[in-house]
Design a protein around this motif. Structure first.
Motif, PDB file in Angstrom:
ATOM      1  N   THR A   1     -50.060  34.901  11.437  1.00 29.74           N
ATOM      2  CA  THR A   1     -50.478  35.480  10.259  1.00 29.74           C
ATOM      3  C   THR A   1     -49.606  35.684   9.507  1.00 29.74           C
ATOM      4  O   THR A   1     -49.616  35.325   8.238  1.00 29.74           O
ATOM      5  CB  THR A   1     -51.468  36.493  10.777  1.00 29.74           C
ATOM      6  OG1 THR A   1     -52.420  36.355  11.656  1.00 29.74           O
ATOM      7  CG2 THR A   1     -52.221  37.212   9.473  1.00 29.74           C
TER       8      THR A   1
ATOM      9  N   GLY B   1     -62.812  33.156  10.705  1.00 32.89           N
ATOM     10  CA  GLY B   1     -62.239  33.469   9.590  1.00 32.89           C
ATOM     11  C   GLY B   1     -60.748  33.808  10.036  1.00 32.89           C
ATOM     12  O   GLY B   1     -60.051  33.635   9.141  1.00 32.89           O
ATOM     13  N   TYR B   2     -60.618  34.483  11.210  1.00 33.51           N
ATOM     14  CA  TYR B   2     -59.124  34.722  11.467  1.00 33.51           C
ATOM     15  C   TYR B   2     -58.356  33.797  11.717  1.00 33.51           C
ATOM     16  O   TYR B   2     -57.389  33.445  10.914  1.00 33.51           O
ATOM     17  CB  TYR B   2     -59.182  35.701  12.826  1.00 33.51           C
ATOM     18  CG  TYR B   2     -58.130  36.118  13.360  1.00 33.51           C
ATOM     19  CD1 TYR B   2     -57.179  37.103  12.636  1.00 33.51           C
ATOM     20  CD2 TYR B   2     -57.603  35.623  14.469  1.00 33.51           C
ATOM     21  CE1 TYR B   2     -55.850  37.467  13.165  1.00 33.51           C
ATOM     22  CE2 TYR B   2     -56.211  36.162  14.940  1.00 33.51           C
ATOM     23  CZ  TYR B   2     -55.560  37.098  14.332  1.00 33.51           C
ATOM     24  OH  TYR B   2     -54.189  37.302  14.584  1.00 33.51           O
TER      25      TYR B   2
ATOM     26  N   SER C   1     -59.095  30.397  11.264  1.00 30.59           N
ATOM     27  CA  SER C   1     -59.120  29.345  10.046  1.00 30.59           C
ATOM     28  C   SER C   1     -58.058  29.779   8.854  1.00 30.59           C
ATOM     29  O   SER C   1     -57.651  28.898   8.250  1.00 30.59           O
ATOM     30  CB  SER C   1     -60.747  29.164   9.779  1.00 30.59           C
ATOM     31  OG  SER C   1     -61.182  30.531   8.978  1.00 30.59           O
ATOM     32  N   GLU C   2     -58.060  30.848   8.492  1.00 30.40           N
ATOM     33  CA  GLU C   2     -57.445  31.461   7.542  1.00 30.40           C
ATOM     34  C   GLU C   2     -55.819  30.937   7.720  1.00 30.40           C
ATOM     35  O   GLU C   2     -55.207  30.462   6.759  1.00 30.40           O
ATOM     36  CB  GLU C   2     -57.206  32.844   7.299  1.00 30.40           C
ATOM     37  CG  GLU C   2     -56.449  33.258   6.102  1.00 30.40           C
ATOM     38  CD  GLU C   2     -56.506  34.872   6.023  1.00 30.40           C
ATOM     39  OE1 GLU C   2     -56.148  35.412   4.766  1.00 30.40           O
ATOM     40  OE2 GLU C   2     -57.174  35.691   6.845  1.00 30.40           O
TER      41      GLU C   2
ATOM     42  N   ARG D   1     -55.529  27.000   7.605  1.00 27.33           N
ATOM     43  CA  ARG D   1     -55.763  26.579   6.161  1.00 27.33           C
ATOM     44  C   ARG D   1     -54.614  26.788   5.381  1.00 27.33           C
ATOM     45  O   ARG D   1     -54.108  26.005   4.437  1.00 27.33           O
ATOM     46  CB  ARG D   1     -56.973  27.190   5.741  1.00 27.33           C
ATOM     47  CG  ARG D   1     -58.366  26.615   6.488  1.00 27.33           C
ATOM     48  CD  ARG D   1     -59.532  27.167   5.570  1.00 27.33           C
ATOM     49  NE  ARG D   1     -60.748  26.696   6.237  1.00 27.33           N
ATOM     50  CZ  ARG D   1     -61.167  25.399   6.011  1.00 27.33           C
ATOM     51  NH1 ARG D   1     -60.767  24.537   5.325  1.00 27.33           N
ATOM     52  NH2 ARG D   1     -62.308  24.911   6.922  1.00 27.33           N
ATOM     53  N   ARG D   2     -53.945  28.153   5.480  1.00 29.86           N
ATOM     54  CA  ARG D   2     -52.714  28.277   4.749  1.00 29.86           C
ATOM     55  C   ARG D   2     -51.772  27.263   5.196  1.00 29.86           C
ATOM     56  O   ARG D   2     -50.699  26.783   4.253  1.00 29.86           O
ATOM     57  CB  ARG D   2     -52.012  29.714   5.109  1.00 29.86           C
ATOM     58  CG  ARG D   2     -53.103  30.777   4.529  1.00 29.86           C
ATOM     59  CD  ARG D   2     -52.202  32.246   5.024  1.00 29.86           C
ATOM     60  NE  ARG D   2     -53.093  33.135   4.443  1.00 29.86           N
ATOM     61  CZ  ARG D   2     -52.889  34.432   4.719  1.00 29.86           C
ATOM     62  NH1 ARG D   2     -52.292  35.016   5.679  1.00 29.86           N
ATOM     63  NH2 ARG D   2     -53.530  35.511   4.168  1.00 29.86           N
TER      64      ARG D   2
END
Length: 337
Positions: free
Chosen positions: A140, A171-172, A174-175, A178-179
């Motif tokens: 992250t 959400g956790y 995939s974020e 996707r970044r």
């Protein structure tokens, strides 16, 4: 043809003849070669490229940010090189040691390691590559610092499921992926399955489904995998140990089986072994056999409390490139004495 034109043609020829590199990449590389290899001033380069000095400055900055140019500071008093050599000698991996500052807390050190790792990763990302990405607090942080690099035909694939009894984890996870996809102009393939199935038989049946097999087949084509190390020893527990992924029976099982850590929710012991770890039969991350077949296995670790877990990952031969802070590497090498 003037000498300047001849020199420029000689520098550009390998790129224009064979490479699909975008014009900006080509111009940045040419400017970098003239500046760093031939010691031309920015004014002189601007004249050769028939552009402005400010444009040359932007091209040189672009070359550094995208990894076309990497600057290494050689300090005879710096212990990082010694530590990198020691890790390479002991484990056969290439290590990148981030200097440790005593005034940084754990979160600040993680942030520094994440930034260093993001910049170090850039040269490994190419067009037509399949890049596998795990999820976790380290990834992250790293995903926030990725340098922009344009590629084509590339895909970022999620390495393991993120759902648990409390959340689907979409959400956790995939974020993060996707970044990575946005940074490299890559397609993104998510993996919407649980981190762990309740029963091993359910996993075996799901792995036969065509929709799941499509993701698994993509993972099998990975050339680059990026991941952190989950640790049962960390002062701040890794997400898999604190995010409702494991119940009391799971935790007791891991303790009884002497588990030291995990990569993408697949567990190992400190000696690198993983046979007989029951939870791995229900885990959705890639097997250690698959991981060892990936050409570049890029591991990012911050915090000396993870040293034993990192040692297990290295003993399991799951890592080829390591980015870690100095304190963590020192703690790792201390385990060997």
């Amino acid at each position: 043809m003037t000498p300047s034109e001849a020199r420029r043609d000689a520098l550009e020829e390998p790129l224009s003849a064979h490479s699909p590199i975008a014009r900006k990449d080509r111009d940045a590389l040419l400017a970098a070669r003239l500046y760093y290899l031939q010691d031309l001033t920015m004014d002189a380069i601007a004249r050769e490229l028939q552009t402005s000095r400010s444009t040359v400055s932007r091209l040189l900055t672009f070359a550094r940010e995208t990894g076309l140019v990497q600057i290494q500071v050689s300090d005879p008093l710096d212990s990082s090189v010694e530590l990198e050599t020691a890790v390479a000698r002991r484990y056969g991996v290439r290590a990148h040691v981030v200097p440790h500052a005593t005034n940084l807390n754990e979160a600040e050190m993680l942030d520094r390691v994440a930034m260093y790792a993001a910049r170090t990763l850039t040269p490994f990302v190419e067009s037509d590559i399949v890049l596998g990405v795990a999820w976790g607090s380290t990834l992250t942080a790293m995903s926030r610092y990725l340098n922009r690099k344009s590629t084509h035909g590339s895909t970022v694939v999620q390495l393991n499921g993120a759902a648990n009894t409390q959340t689907m984890g979409l959400g956790y996870a995939s974020e993060i992926v996707r970044r990575f996809g946005a940074a490299y102009d890559a397609a993104v393939e998510e993996f919407p399955v649980p981190a762990f199935f309740d029963r091993a038989e359910t996993k075996r049946l799901m792995w036969r489904e065509r929709s799941v097999r499509r993701v698994l087949d993509l993972q099998a084509r990975m050339k680059l995998a990026v991941f952190g190390v989950g640790s049962v020893y960390a002062d701040v527990p890794s997400h898999v140990y604190s995010g409702s992924y494991l119940d009391a029976a799971d935790v007791a099982s891991l303790a009884a089986e002497r588990v030291a850590g995990d990569i993408a929710t697949v567990f190992f012991r400190e000696d690198g072994s993983s046979s007989g770890i029951a939870l791995n039969d229900r885990a959705t991350g890639p097997s250690h056999r698959l991981m060892r077949s990936v050409e570049h296995r890029f591991c990012v670790v911050s915090g000396p409390a993870k040293a034993r877990s990192l040692r297990g990952a290295l003993n399991a031969r799951l890592v080829t490139e390591l980015v870690a802070d100095e304190a963590t590497v020192r703690a790792l090498l201390t385990l060997e004495t």
